[in-house]
Scaffold this motif. Sequence first.
Motif, PDB file in Angstrom:
ATOM      1  N   VAL A   1     -17.370 -11.433 -22.896  1.00  0.00           N
ATOM      2  CA  VAL A   1     -16.247 -12.606 -22.483  1.00  0.00           C
ATOM      3  C   VAL A   1     -15.838 -13.543 -23.677  1.00  0.00           C
ATOM      4  O   VAL A   1     -16.291 -13.641 -24.582  1.00  0.00           O
TER       5      VAL A   1
ATOM      6  N   VAL B   1     -24.325 -11.142 -22.137  1.00  0.00           N
ATOM      7  CA  VAL B   1     -23.402 -11.811 -21.995  1.00  0.00           C
ATOM      8  C   VAL B   1     -22.985 -11.990 -23.687  1.00  0.00           C
ATOM      9  O   VAL B   1     -23.502 -12.876 -24.192  1.00  0.00           O
TER      10      VAL B   1
ATOM     11  N   GLU C   1     -18.007 -16.328 -15.143  1.00  0.00           N
ATOM     12  CA  GLU C   1     -17.856 -14.619 -15.157  1.00  0.00           C
ATOM     13  C   GLU C   1     -19.324 -14.245 -15.385  1.00  0.00           C
ATOM     14  O   GLU C   1     -19.631 -13.124 -14.644  1.00  0.00           O
ATOM     15  N   THR C   2     -20.017 -14.898 -15.906  1.00  0.00           N
ATOM     16  CA  THR C   2     -21.517 -14.266 -16.135  1.00  0.00           C
ATOM     17  C   THR C   2     -22.371 -14.270 -14.728  1.00  0.00           C
ATOM     18  O   THR C   2     -22.927 -13.493 -14.325  1.00  0.00           O
TER      19      THR C   2
ATOM     20  N   ALA D   1     -16.641 -18.764 -19.074  1.00  0.00           N
ATOM     21  CA  ALA D   1     -17.697 -17.896 -19.377  1.00  0.00           C
ATOM     22  C   ALA D   1     -19.024 -17.959 -18.622  1.00  0.00           C
ATOM     23  O   ALA D   1     -19.599 -16.850 -18.195  1.00  0.00           O
TER      24      ALA D   1
ATOM     25  N   GLY E   1     -20.429 -13.471 -25.974  1.00  0.00           N
ATOM     26  CA  GLY E   1     -19.386 -14.846 -25.893  1.00  0.00           C
ATOM     27  C   GLY E   1     -18.963 -14.938 -27.547  1.00  0.00           C
ATOM     28  O   GLY E   1     -19.479 -14.752 -28.432  1.00  0.00           O
TER      29      GLY E   1
END
Length: 260
Positions: free
Chosen positions: A57, A34, A73-74, A70, A36
């Motif tokens: 994200v 992910v 969403e992960t 975040a 960020g």
Amino acid sequence: MSRFADQTVLVTGGSGGQGASHVRALHAEGANVVIGGIDADRGAGLAAELGHRALSVRLDVTREESWAAAVAETEEAFGALTILVNNAGVQNPPAVIESTDLATWARILDVNLTGTFLGIRAAAPALRRAGGGTIVNIGSTTGLGGTALYAPYVAGKWAVRGLTRTAALELGRDNIRVNAIHPGVVATPFITEPAAGSDAPIADFYSPEPFAVPRLGQPADITALLLFLTSPDAAFITGTEYVIDGGLLLGPALKNGSPS
């Protein structure tokens, strides 16, 4: 190899020089990654390049709600979060303390220190839900000594050291390891291009000639250490600090090698 199969890692500042290196290497070894960061377009570009098992994200590390989104969403995308790399950071324009304005001081500490604090706080419950995991905070060799003209950056990185050790003590019984990496001068745009409000890059203030290893670091150098610290090979390591600087902090090396 697939050391990180079934692992999910969130890397802040994940599309920048060191961050992108970490993301690519972890993905290559099987992790869900992910990415960020503030620059959603750049993060999306890296995720598209990597394809399967990659997600971008938008993450402002200074905002609690951005961290919460975040992490959510992960977990929605990959089911669990097992590794957090607090890599995001900003640099102040070089200035003596007397000429450093309060807004600059606050901004640098907000990203480099408070952002790391908020990351640990937001990720810890998710790591517990996953049954444990690991956090790596990216510090700096400036956090181990004074550096003229960079007081806000130095102060933040010094504080990350104490934050790392405290988090390791608090989270160890939850099977969550917390460590820090302190890179020296690494050849990324962070070093080779001027900081906002500055005419000169940090690299102009340093020469690797006196280092024991006489070159600037490369992102891959830092990534190799990160892969070890986030892998099962480091299962008994927590609350530690790893300096990777080519010998910068050792002092000047012999100019022409060993004496005959």
